[in-house]
Design an enzyme around this catalytic site. Sequence first.
Site, PDB file in Angstrom:
ATOM      1  N   ASP A 108       0.876  -1.179   0.000  1.00  0.00           N
ATOM      2  CA  ASP A 108       0.000   0.000   0.000  1.00  0.00           C
ATOM      3  C   ASP A 108       0.911   1.226   0.000  1.00  0.00           C
ATOM      4  O   ASP A 108       1.412   1.615  -1.052  1.00  0.00           O
ATOM      5  CB  ASP A 108      -0.921  -0.104   1.218  1.00  0.00           C
ATOM      6  CG  ASP A 108      -2.025   0.938   1.255  1.00  0.00           C
ATOM      7  OD1 ASP A 108      -2.573   1.264   0.198  1.00  0.00           O
ATOM      8  OD2 ASP A 108      -2.342   1.424   2.349  1.00  0.00           O
ATOM      9  N   ASP A 164      -8.038  -8.068   5.667  1.00  0.00           N
ATOM     10  CA  ASP A 164      -9.156  -7.937   6.614  1.00  0.00           C
ATOM     11  C   ASP A 164      -9.682  -6.517   6.706  1.00  0.00           C
ATOM     12  O   ASP A 164      -9.020  -5.550   6.304  1.00  0.00           O
ATOM     13  CB  ASP A 164      -8.695  -8.340   8.018  1.00  0.00           C
ATOM     14  CG  ASP A 164      -7.795  -7.276   8.654  1.00  0.00           C
ATOM     15  OD1 ASP A 164      -6.786  -6.890   8.012  1.00  0.00           O
ATOM     16  OD2 ASP A 164      -8.096  -6.810   9.764  1.00  0.00           O
ATOM     17  N   ARG A 170     -11.015 -12.145   6.261  1.00  0.00           N
ATOM     18  CA  ARG A 170      -9.745 -12.758   5.826  1.00  0.00           C
ATOM     19  C   ARG A 170      -9.983 -14.081   5.103  1.00  0.00           C
ATOM     20  O   ARG A 170      -9.191 -14.477   4.259  1.00  0.00           O
ATOM     21  CB  ARG A 170      -8.829 -13.036   7.037  1.00  0.00           C
ATOM     22  CG  ARG A 170      -8.269 -11.796   7.706  1.00  0.00           C
ATOM     23  CD  ARG A 170      -7.121 -12.194   8.616  1.00  0.00           C
ATOM     24  NE  ARG A 170      -6.741 -11.147   9.557  1.00  0.00           N
ATOM     25  CZ  ARG A 170      -5.897 -10.160   9.301  1.00  0.00           C
ATOM     26  NH1 ARG A 170      -5.360 -10.042   8.098  1.00  0.00           N
ATOM     27  NH2 ARG A 170      -5.598  -9.273  10.232  1.00  0.00           N
TER      28      ARG A 170
HETATM   29  P1  IMP Z   1       1.671  -0.336   3.864  1.00  0.00           P
HETATM   30  O1  IMP Z   1       2.637  -0.425   4.991  1.00  0.00           O
HETATM   31  O2  IMP Z   1       0.992   0.993   3.807  1.00  0.00           O
HETATM   32  O3  IMP Z   1       2.221  -0.754   2.533  1.00  0.00           O
HETATM   33  O4  IMP Z   1       0.458  -1.266   4.218  1.00  0.00           O
HETATM   34  C1  IMP Z   1       0.552  -2.580   4.255  1.00  0.00           C
HETATM   35  C2  IMP Z   1      -0.465  -3.141   5.233  1.00  0.00           C
HETATM   36  O5  IMP Z   1      -1.657  -2.320   5.361  1.00  0.00           O
HETATM   37  C3  IMP Z   1      -0.923  -4.446   4.703  1.00  0.00           C
HETATM   38  O6  IMP Z   1      -0.135  -5.484   5.237  1.00  0.00           O
HETATM   39  C4  IMP Z   1      -2.353  -4.525   5.136  1.00  0.00           C
HETATM   40  O7  IMP Z   1      -2.410  -5.128   6.407  1.00  0.00           O
HETATM   41  C5  IMP Z   1      -2.817  -3.116   5.296  1.00  0.00           C
HETATM   42  N1  IMP Z   1      -3.640  -2.669   4.146  1.00  0.00           N
HETATM   43  C6  IMP Z   1      -3.325  -1.740   3.229  1.00  0.00           C
HETATM   44  N2  IMP Z   1      -4.297  -1.574   2.320  1.00  0.00           N
HETATM   45  C7  IMP Z   1      -5.283  -2.443   2.671  1.00  0.00           C
HETATM   46  C8  IMP Z   1      -6.572  -2.753   2.107  1.00  0.00           C
HETATM   47  O8  IMP Z   1      -7.025  -2.238   1.077  1.00  0.00           O
HETATM   48  N3  IMP Z   1      -7.282  -3.728   2.764  1.00  0.00           N
HETATM   49  C9  IMP Z   1      -6.833  -4.369   3.875  1.00  0.00           C
HETATM   50  N4  IMP Z   1      -5.632  -4.095   4.428  1.00  0.00           N
HETATM   51  C10 IMP Z   1      -4.862  -3.152   3.833  1.00  0.00           C
END
Ligand code: IMP
Length: 185
Positions: A108, A164, A170
Site C-alpha cells: 500500500d 481484513d 480474511r
Molecule cells: P503499507 O505499509 O501501507 O504498505 O500497508 C501494508 C499493510 O496495510 C498491509 O499489510 C495490510 O495489512 C494493510 N492494508 C493496506 N491496504 C489495505 C486494504 O485495502 N485492505 C486491507 N488491508 C490493507
Amino acid sequence: MEVKDVANNISEVLFTEEQLYARLDELAAEIDAEYEGKEPPVLVGILRGSVPVTYELAKRLKTNVRFDWVAISSYQDSMTSTGKFLIEKDITLNLQGKNVIVVDDIYDTGDTLLWMKGRIKDAGATNVDLFALLEKPEVHKHSFKPKYVGFEVPNKFVVGFGLDFRQQYRHLRAICVLSPHVYEQ
Ligand code: IMP
Ligand code: MG
C-alpha cells in the site's frame, strides 16, 4: 467464505479464487526458475494477512523452502499506516547468510515491506526479495518495486484472501472491494 455470504458488504469482486490461483502458478514458476541450483530461500510471511498467500504460493513451489513468520503492528487505525512498527512476534530462524523472500498481502504505502526488508537485512540475510500479492500504485510513498507482485489494484479498501477489515473477511475466497457503508458508519 463465499462472496454471496457477505454480498451486502461487497461492492465489487476484483479477483476470483481461480484468478488468484492462476497468478500464483505463474509467480511460483518464476521463483522456481530463479532458485534452480541455488540454496532455497526462507519465506518470511507477515502475520496475519499473508497466511493464505504464503501457503498457496508455497504449495506451488518445487523449491524446498523454509518458513518463518513475523507479526508486527503499526500504530494505526484499521485503514491507514503510520510507518512506525512494533514487533509482536519476531523471526525464529537464523537468517544469517540466507536468501529471504518477504511475503505480504498488499503493498500500500510501502512502509511495511520497506521496514521488513531492513529488519531482515539486520538479521544477516544475504539477499532479501519482496513479494506482494497486491499493490496499490496510487498510494506508494516509496520508489522501490517488489520483485514479485500478483496484481495491481485501485485505491479502494479491499478484503479477502487474507486481507481484513477489523479482523473480518480474511477467509473470503475472492479479493473484493469493501462497500464504503461498512466503514463509514
Ligand atoms: P503499507 O505499509 O501501507 O504498505 O500497508 C501494508 C499493510 O496495510 C498491509 O499489510 C495490510 O495489512 C494493510 N492494508 C493496506 N491496504 C489495505 C486494504 O485495502 N485492505 C486491507 N488491508 C490493507
Ligand atoms: Mg498486513
